[in-house]
Design a protein around this motif. Structure first.
Motif, PDB file in Angstrom:
ATOM      1  N   MET A  87       0.855  -1.193   0.000  1.00  0.00           N
ATOM      2  CA  MET A  87       0.000   0.000   0.000  1.00  0.00           C
ATOM      3  C   MET A  87       0.891   1.244   0.000  1.00  0.00           C
ATOM      4  N   ILE A  88       0.671   2.140  -0.911  1.00  0.00           N
ATOM      5  CA  ILE A  88       1.554   3.307  -1.028  1.00  0.00           C
ATOM      6  C   ILE A  88       0.970   4.542  -0.360  1.00  0.00           C
ATOM      7  N   GLY A  89      -0.045   4.362   0.467  1.00  0.00           N
ATOM      8  CA  GLY A  89      -0.657   5.525   1.079  1.00  0.00           C
ATOM      9  C   GLY A  89      -1.489   6.291   0.073  1.00  0.00           C
ATOM     10  N   LYS A  90      -2.337   5.553  -0.652  1.00  0.00           N
ATOM     11  CA  LYS A  90      -3.127   6.213  -1.697  1.00  0.00           C
ATOM     12  C   LYS A  90      -4.102   7.241  -1.128  1.00  0.00           C
ATOM     13  N   ARG A  91      -4.613   7.019   0.081  1.00  0.00           N
ATOM     14  CA  ARG A  91      -5.496   8.032   0.661  1.00  0.00           C
ATOM     15  C   ARG A  91      -4.732   9.333   0.849  1.00  0.00           C
ATOM     16  N   LYS A  92      -3.529   9.246   1.395  1.00  0.00           N
ATOM     17  CA  LYS A  92      -2.700  10.443   1.571  1.00  0.00           C
ATOM     18  C   LYS A  92      -2.365  11.045   0.215  1.00  0.00           C
ATOM     19  N   ALA A  93      -2.086  10.203  -0.778  1.00  0.00           N
ATOM     20  CA  ALA A  93      -1.784  10.700  -2.124  1.00  0.00           C
ATOM     21  C   ALA A  93      -2.992  11.443  -2.707  1.00  0.00           C
ATOM     22  N   ARG A  94      -4.187  10.908  -2.491  1.00  0.00           N
ATOM     23  CA  ARG A  94      -5.396  11.589  -2.982  1.00  0.00           C
ATOM     24  C   ARG A  94      -5.589  12.931  -2.269  1.00  0.00           C
ATOM     25  N   GLU A  95      -5.300  12.936  -0.989  1.00  0.00           N
ATOM     26  CA  GLU A  95      -5.402  14.168  -0.209  1.00  0.00           C
ATOM     27  C   GLU A  95      -4.439  15.228  -0.751  1.00  0.00           C
ATOM     28  N   VAL A  96      -3.226  14.811  -1.062  1.00  0.00           N
ATOM     29  CA  VAL A  96      -2.226  15.731  -1.622  1.00  0.00           C
ATOM     30  C   VAL A  96      -2.649  16.174  -3.020  1.00  0.00           C
TER      31      VAL A  96
END
Length: 138
Positions: free
Chosen positions: A1-10
């Motif tokens: 998991m690459i932290g897609k939620r954080k990536a979407r937030e950014v």
């Protein structure tokens, strides 16, 4: 998991800067990432790829969103909602490894965090209408 939620937030932050702040996308990326030196490289890469893809396709995305929400012009939509819808629709249409349900759920979760009290329902409704129109819910 690459932290897609954080990536979407950014990606949302980048798009917000470009959309509302009228910054060129490259400058919006630079400004946003300056404060995020602790962001994992893979999350940073996905955020930038997502933001660039959404920005490049925003006119087509906006036409589809407008068709799903005919009583709401793109300019009348809250800027957070508008950009969350763009991100989710982009993932639905152009990122095959992201299931449409995940794209919708992530947009709804971010709407709860960054939008208004009505954002969650609005985002969910518009994206649900698009999924039904595209026949993805079968």
């Amino acid at each position: 998991m690459i932290g897609k939620r954080k990536a979407r937030e950014v990606a949302l932050q980048i798009l917000f800067q470009a959309d509302v702040g009228n910054l060129p996308l490259g400058e919006a990326v630079e400004v946003t990432l300056t404060d995020l030196s602790d962001l994992a490289p893979t999350a940073k890469q996905y955020a930038v790829t997502l933001a660039k893809g959404v920005w490049e396709k925003r006119h087509d995305l906006d036409r589809q969103l407008q068709a799903a929400a005919p009583h709401w012009s793109m300019g009348r939509m809250a800027s957070v909602d508008r950009n969350l819808l763009r991100i989710a629709l982009y993932e639905i249409l152009f990122v095959p490894e992201v299931p449409y349900r995940v794209a919708i759920n992530e947009a709804v979760e971010l709407a709860k965090e960054y939008g208004t009290a009505q954002s969650r329902r609005f985002v969910n409704g518009v994206l649900g209408a698009i999924v039904r129109r595209l026949g993805l819910d079968k």
